[in-house]
Design an enzyme around this catalytic site. Structure first.
Site, PDB file in Angstrom:
ATOM      1  N   HIS A  19      13.289   6.754   8.470  1.00  0.00           N
ATOM      2  CA  HIS A  19      14.711   6.899   8.146  1.00  0.00           C
ATOM      3  C   HIS A  19      15.602   6.076   9.055  1.00  0.00           C
ATOM      4  CE1 HIS A  19      14.446  10.676   5.500  1.00  0.00           C
ATOM      5  NE2 HIS A  19      14.697   9.604   4.796  1.00  0.00           N
ATOM      6  N   ARG A  22       8.115  -2.919  -9.811  1.00  0.00           N
ATOM      7  CA  ARG A  22       7.111  -1.902  -9.446  1.00  0.00           C
ATOM      8  C   ARG A  22       7.168  -0.819 -10.511  1.00  0.00           C
ATOM      9  NH1 ARG A  22       8.841  -3.131  -3.729  1.00  0.00           N
ATOM     10  NH2 ARG A  22       6.920  -3.465  -2.546  1.00  0.00           N
ATOM     11  N   ARG A  79       4.548  -5.732 -12.609  1.00  0.00           N
ATOM     12  CA  ARG A  79       3.238  -5.336 -12.102  1.00  0.00           C
ATOM     13  C   ARG A  79       2.790  -4.092 -12.855  1.00  0.00           C
ATOM     14  NH1 ARG A  79       2.779  -3.752  -5.954  1.00  0.00           N
ATOM     15  NH2 ARG A  79       3.899  -1.880  -6.568  1.00  0.00           N
ATOM     16  N   GLU A 129      -3.813  -8.752  -2.595  1.00  0.00           N
ATOM     17  CA  GLU A 129      -3.572  -7.688  -1.615  1.00  0.00           C
ATOM     18  C   GLU A 129      -4.857  -7.350  -0.867  1.00  0.00           C
ATOM     19  OE1 GLU A 129      -0.327  -4.769  -3.364  1.00  0.00           O
ATOM     20  OE2 GLU A 129      -2.002  -4.969  -4.745  1.00  0.00           O
ATOM     21  N   ASN A 143       2.312  -6.705   2.148  1.00  0.00           N
ATOM     22  CA  ASN A 143       2.269  -5.381   2.803  1.00  0.00           C
ATOM     23  C   ASN A 143       0.830  -4.873   2.819  1.00  0.00           C
ATOM     24  OD1 ASN A 143       5.021  -5.710   2.584  1.00  0.00           O
ATOM     25  ND2 ASN A 143       5.236  -4.333   0.838  1.00  0.00           N
ATOM     26  N   ASP A 144       0.214  -4.902   1.643  1.00  0.00           N
ATOM     27  CA  ASP A 144      -1.162  -4.421   1.584  1.00  0.00           C
ATOM     28  C   ASP A 144      -2.141  -5.438   2.156  1.00  0.00           C
ATOM     29  OD1 ASP A 144      -1.251  -1.762   0.631  1.00  0.00           O
ATOM     30  OD2 ASP A 144      -0.474  -2.466  -1.277  1.00  0.00           O
ATOM     31  N   ARG A 199      -0.373   1.113   6.689  1.00  0.00           N
ATOM     32  CA  ARG A 199       0.950   0.497   6.717  1.00  0.00           C
ATOM     33  C   ARG A 199       2.061   1.511   6.952  1.00  0.00           C
ATOM     34  NH1 ARG A 199       1.717  -1.355   0.421  1.00  0.00           N
ATOM     35  NH2 ARG A 199       3.938  -1.003   0.709  1.00  0.00           N
ATOM     36  N   CYS A 257       5.570 -11.339  -2.716  1.00  0.00           N
ATOM     37  CA  CYS A 257       6.498 -10.262  -3.085  1.00  0.00           C
ATOM     38  C   CYS A 257       6.453  -9.103  -2.110  1.00  0.00           C
ATOM     39  CB  CYS A 257       6.240  -9.780  -4.503  1.00  0.00           C
ATOM     40  SG  CYS A 257       4.609  -9.056  -4.720  1.00  0.00           S
TER      41      CYS A 257
HETATM   42  C1  PEP Z   1       2.561  -5.356  -1.216  1.00  0.00           C
HETATM   43  O1  PEP Z   1       1.542  -4.688  -1.005  1.00  0.00           O
HETATM   44  O2  PEP Z   1       2.966  -6.264  -0.463  1.00  0.00           O
HETATM   45  C2  PEP Z   1       3.386  -5.063  -2.406  1.00  0.00           C
HETATM   46  C3  PEP Z   1       4.385  -5.841  -2.751  1.00  0.00           C
HETATM   47  O3  PEP Z   1       3.088  -3.932  -3.088  1.00  0.00           O
HETATM   48  P1  PEP Z   1       3.570  -2.466  -2.630  1.00  0.00           P
HETATM   49  O4  PEP Z   1       4.420  -2.623  -1.410  1.00  0.00           O
HETATM   50  O5  PEP Z   1       4.287  -1.882  -3.774  1.00  0.00           O
HETATM   51  O6  PEP Z   1       2.258  -1.810  -2.357  1.00  0.00           O
HETATM   52 MG    MG Z   2       0.818  -3.398  -2.560  1.00  0.00          MG
END
Ligand code: PEP
Ligand code: MG
Length: 561
Positions: free
Chosen positions: A187, A290, A326, A421, A444-445, A455, A492
């Site tokens: 937050h 998403r 996606r 990913e 991110n993944d 993460r 992304c």
């Molecule tokens: C990612 O993993 O970078 C991604 C864009 O997907 P999400 O954050 O929705 O898992």
């Molecule tokens: Mg992802």
């Protein structure tokens, strides 16, 4: 002598001011006294009254706040009157435990349960502890804890900040903040983003900075420096203010100083977000819809027509442009009741994303039908469809042919791609890219799986940093393969919204960057400051880095940013 302390940057900016520490109050110590039976009803009443006052105060602040700050305050307020928690405290008081101890013990129980649930739930423990401390203050007849109301600029330092602390901050006075704990999705980070206050989280050595010491916060680099020459510090703040001005003035479309075009796209979850991104006028399309976000609360699979209606809203908002959708990324931290398995021991490594088609093949089937329908209704939108969590070549091949066949049968054109990913895909990029129309790097993944670090864990924020050289090496491999085969390569994940990292990604050969719409001007303005050659030099430099901080420094040097 200067001392530099590192953390994970969340909101970018440079600030210089004296530090102000905000520490959570110490918990009152336990006593062994037992509340006599005849006084218990009154003790319960005293607790209920205090919890109600805390909720009222938070609701009243929410009514004066806006946007996410208001939402977050309402959420915290609702915790103070949460039925389960109130019932637990009441039960303890009724068995003779004094209210103060009952509140502490009940909170400990709920915190343990939240932590065991992991993910987003675990991040809410700070909110619950905040409610506990406020109720305890009332029970002891003391003022609620919080940030002192100061008139001159300061840098706010804390172990962790609660939403109620941060929601009322004035960015003109609180010029930056840094916390020892917290992650990019906590937050603190959400509110800092909304208020535009430079913010660094997960600063392990934060306690080395004492209150009243002047500190230079550079949240581009993720550093807090003490002992800096004040004139130099003020100059750096001024240079950053000029950067901020360039960002405000940026109009797009994005290109490097020597004219190399880069597509900047928006990440959205539904039609409203797509319309708001389109109205801002800077996104050239959607780089990631998403779809699971639209269906997280649905207890049953929405019908094909209901799904098509939502996709169609997004397509209509970007009529004449590209929209990358996606397919359902259910599972792990995004459970969708009709698509995911329950109680997986390791959900992030489990049946998520495209893998959910194993137990529930019809869900993807219906979703592709709905996308085809929405594409028919919006013939001028360029629809690209991609699958999350692809790990093997046959999966990619199967998904692409499914999308192409359905589209062809319905007389529409859909491009079919995959998200990168899982490191396996990057490692074997040359086998995947010829099979699909495009790829999009979910950094991110990709970072989570390359660094083997959850993460969402605030304790692992430094591993989850997209500047880690290992995921950057994988991204570079995929981008090079994209250049060689002329396959569009997008990014992304959050990495795309970091202006400096965005330049590095472009240097690697990435062709589009998709991010929260609000991040687009920052990235566009940074790209306009550098040449493609500088981006390429930065892309080469980061591959020689030994850690994330080193990669950041090398890139900034090569880019002159
Ligand atoms: C990612 O993993 O970078 C991604 C864009 O997907 P999400 O954050 O929705 O898992
Ligand atoms: Mg992802």
């Amino acid at each position: 002598m200067t001392t530099i302390i590192n953390g994970t940057p969340v909101v970018q900016g440079v600030a210089y001011a004296p530090a102000v520490w905000v520490r959570r109050p110490e918990l009152p110590t336990f006593t062994s006294e037992i509340v006599p039976e005849e006084d218990r009803a009154e003790e319960v009443e005293r607790f209920t009254e205090c919890a109600r006052k805390v909720a009222d105060n938070l609701y009243s602040r929410a009514s004066r706040a806006q946007g996410q700050a208001a939402e977050v305050l309402v959420m915290t307020a609702s915790m103070a009157t949460d039925r389960g928690w109130v019932k637990d405290v009441t039960k303890r008081i009724n068995s003779g435990v004094p209210a103060i101890q009952a509140v502490i013990a009940a909170t400990d129980k709920f915190v343990a349960a939240f932590e065991a649930a992991g993910g987003l739930m675990a991040e809410r423990t700070t909110d619950l502890k905040d409610v506990r401390d406020r109720v305890l203050a009332h029970l002891q007849g003391e003022p609620e804890p919080g940030i002192p109301d100061l008139a001159s600029p300061y840098v706010l330092l804390a172990d962790d900040l609660t939403p109620a602390d941060t929601a009322g901050l004035d960015p003109k006075v609180c010029v930056a903040m840094a916390t020892e704990l917290g992650g990019p999705t906590s937050h603190t980070s959400i509110i800092a983003r909304q208020l535009g206050i430079p913010c660094i989280v997960a600063v392990r050595r934060l306690s080395e900075i004492e209150s009243d010491v002047a500190v230079l916060v550079d949240s581009h680099e993720g550093t807090l420096t003490i002992g800096v020459d004040p004139a130099k510090a003020r100059r750096l703040v001024e240079i950053d203010a000029q950067r901020a001005e360039r960002v405000r003035a940026w109009k797009g479309p994005a290109q490097t100083s020597d004219g190399h075009r880069v597509q900047l796209l928006a990440n959205v979850g539904d039609g409203a977000a797509a319309r708001s991104a389109a109205q801002a006028g800077l996104a050239e399309g959607v780089g990631l819809m998403r779809t699971e976000l639209a269906f997280l609360d649905a207890p049953f699979e929405p019908s094909i027509h209901e799904q098509a209606r939502i996709y169609s809203e997004v397509f209509a908002a970007f009529d004449g442009h590209k929209v990358v959708v996606r397919t359902l990324d259910a599972g792990s931290d995004k459970p969708v009741p009709y698509a995911t398995l329950e109680n997986e021991p390791n959900p992030a490594l489990g049946v998520r994303g495209l893998r959910t088609t194993g137990p529930n093949p019809e869900v993807l089937d219906h979703q592709v039908d709905a996308l085809v329908l929405a594409a028919q209704q919006n013939p001028t939108t360029e629809v690209w469809v991609m699958a999350p969590m692809v790990a093997t070549v046959p999966e990619a091949e199967w998904f692409a042919s499914l999308v192409h066949e359905r589209a062809e049968a319905a007389g529409v054109t859909l491009k079919a791609g995959i998200m990168v990913e899982v490191p396996a895909v990057a490692v074997m990029a040359e086998k995947f890219l010829p099979l699909i129309d495009f790829v999009s790097l979910g950094t991110n993944d990709l970072t989570q799986y390359t660094m083997a670090a959850d993460r969402l864990s605030p304790d692992l924020a430094e591993y989850s940093d997209p500047w880690q050289p290992a995921p950057l090496t994988l991204i570079s491999k995929v981008a090079a393969e994209g250049t060689a085969t002329q396959t569009p390569v997008g990014v992304c994940g959050e990495a795309a919204s970091d202006p400096v990292l965005a330049c590095v990604l472009v240097g690697m050969g990435v062709t589009s960057l998709s991010m929260a719409a609000g991040a687009i001007p920052g990235v566009g303005a940074a790209l306009g400051q550098v040449s493609l050659e500088q981006c390429r030099a930065a892309a080469e430099a980061v591959l020689t880095a030994r850690d994330a901080g080193d990669a950041r420094n090398l890139a900034r040097e090569a880019l002159g940013l």
